[in-house]
Design a protein around this motif. Sequence first.
Motif, PDB file in Angstrom:
ATOM      1  N   ILE A  78      -5.143  -1.990  -3.590  1.00  0.00           N
ATOM      2  CA  ILE A  78      -5.850  -2.904  -2.687  1.00  0.00           C
ATOM      3  C   ILE A  78      -4.916  -3.955  -2.097  1.00  0.00           C
ATOM      4  CG2 ILE A  78      -7.664  -4.675  -2.595  1.00  0.00           C
ATOM      5  CD1 ILE A  78      -9.198  -2.969  -4.670  1.00  0.00           C
ATOM      6  N   LYS A  79      -3.933  -4.425  -2.895  1.00  0.00           N
ATOM      7  CA  LYS A  79      -2.964  -5.396  -2.405  1.00  0.00           C
ATOM      8  C   LYS A  79      -1.617  -4.698  -2.221  1.00  0.00           C
ATOM      9  CE  LYS A  79      -0.568  -9.731  -3.388  1.00  0.00           C
ATOM     10  NZ  LYS A  79      -0.351 -10.850  -4.340  1.00  0.00           N
ATOM     11  N   LYS A 103     -13.334  -1.447  -0.620  1.00  0.00           N
ATOM     12  CA  LYS A 103     -11.955  -1.506  -0.150  1.00  0.00           C
ATOM     13  C   LYS A 103     -11.387  -0.112   0.113  1.00  0.00           C
ATOM     14  CE  LYS A 103     -11.546  -6.007  -0.458  1.00  0.00           C
ATOM     15  NZ  LYS A 103     -11.250  -6.865   0.707  1.00  0.00           N
ATOM     16  N   LYS A 134      -8.836  -0.042   3.038  1.00  0.00           N
ATOM     17  CA  LYS A 134      -7.615  -0.760   2.654  1.00  0.00           C
ATOM     18  C   LYS A 134      -6.780   0.082   1.690  1.00  0.00           C
ATOM     19  CE  LYS A 134      -6.311  -4.180   3.609  1.00  0.00           C
ATOM     20  NZ  LYS A 134      -5.278  -4.593   4.609  1.00  0.00           N
ATOM     21  N   GLU A 142      -5.112   2.860   3.707  1.00  0.00           N
ATOM     22  CA  GLU A 142      -4.125   2.244   4.605  1.00  0.00           C
ATOM     23  C   GLU A 142      -2.834   1.943   3.831  1.00  0.00           C
ATOM     24  OE1 GLU A 142      -3.505  -2.181   6.455  1.00  0.00           O
ATOM     25  OE2 GLU A 142      -5.519  -1.320   6.612  1.00  0.00           O
ATOM     26  N   ASN A 143      -2.974   1.357   2.645  1.00  0.00           N
ATOM     27  CA  ASN A 143      -1.809   1.039   1.822  1.00  0.00           C
ATOM     28  C   ASN A 143      -1.138   2.288   1.273  1.00  0.00           C
ATOM     29  OD1 ASN A 143      -2.107  -1.698   2.243  1.00  0.00           O
ATOM     30  ND2 ASN A 143      -3.283  -2.046   0.373  1.00  0.00           N
TER      31      ASN A 143
END
Length: 328
Positions: free
Chosen positions: A178-179, A215, A218, A221-222
């Motif tokens: 997520i990050k 998420k 996201k 995407e990551n």
Amino acid sequence: MSEYTSCHWLQHGLSFENDHIEMCCLCCHKGGGRLYIKENYNGKGIKWEDIFNLKEKFIQDNKNGIVDPRCEGCFNLVNKNWEEEKPYINYIHFNHWTHCNSDCIYCYTSWDKANYQKKPHYKVLPMIKELFKKKLFRPGGEITFAGGEPTILDEFEDLVNFLLKNGADRITVHSSGIKYSKAIEKGIKEQKLSVCLSADSGTREMFKTVKRVDKFDKFWENAKKYAKAQLESDDKKFVETKFILIPDVNTNKSEIDKWFQLSLEAGIKSIVIDIENDYCRDLRVKNKEKPKYLADLGSYIIEKAKELELNLVDYNNFRYLISEYNLM
């Protein structure tokens, strides 16, 4: 050299848990693990000499044929000639189990997530710097981040950058995805770090069901960004997506097929499979084998990965499934 039954973690490893240090993190075998090095640990109050002295006690027991019952049934136990050298560390597992940016239904912290999110996370970088300063970490050793979400910890970027700079070249980070982490990206580009992103789904609906956060976009995407950081070669195995099989939740071929498709579209060449740990622990306590439908699903996953030319990594509980049903 001396021949006896032991394992590489007992000889040269340690796992930093949320409030203690253990020989390893494995607990899905019959003995259940939990060989403590230091209980009530908060980042202080232990010396490397104390760790090696305790390891030597366990090793001497092994030499005398007394394998700790907590190790019973562990696949890491091997009877062989173990080297007799000065003490060193070759396997480190960071397993903080505190802060996270998702709330997976299979996580043991999910029953009291708010409490776990409040727990302080002790600093490990000072102790790791001392380990490297004393030259107690053997080049080529394995370092793993897991338990909770590593990328949101205050010292994560500094810790990974320190490891990369000081000769660590076999680092694995388990992440929710997520990050995004620049340190992870750097490690991938240098081919010293692999990241395992926990998808556990192939659809937004299932992602929200399992992760209990919205998420999905996201995450993928990551995953694409990390995959793009890999050098152009046929051996793109530094970015993985993981699927933990949760019986009666995501154990259907349709969900798995969509995960395969999304992984390929993201540029992923390596996948990880495991089975929910609490489910497997309950079976072990009841002395039951894993059900046949899981074995059939396991066979399907193995064959599908071969067909799609994906590298498949079997984690602990899935490895036991393979062994029970001779799937490979």
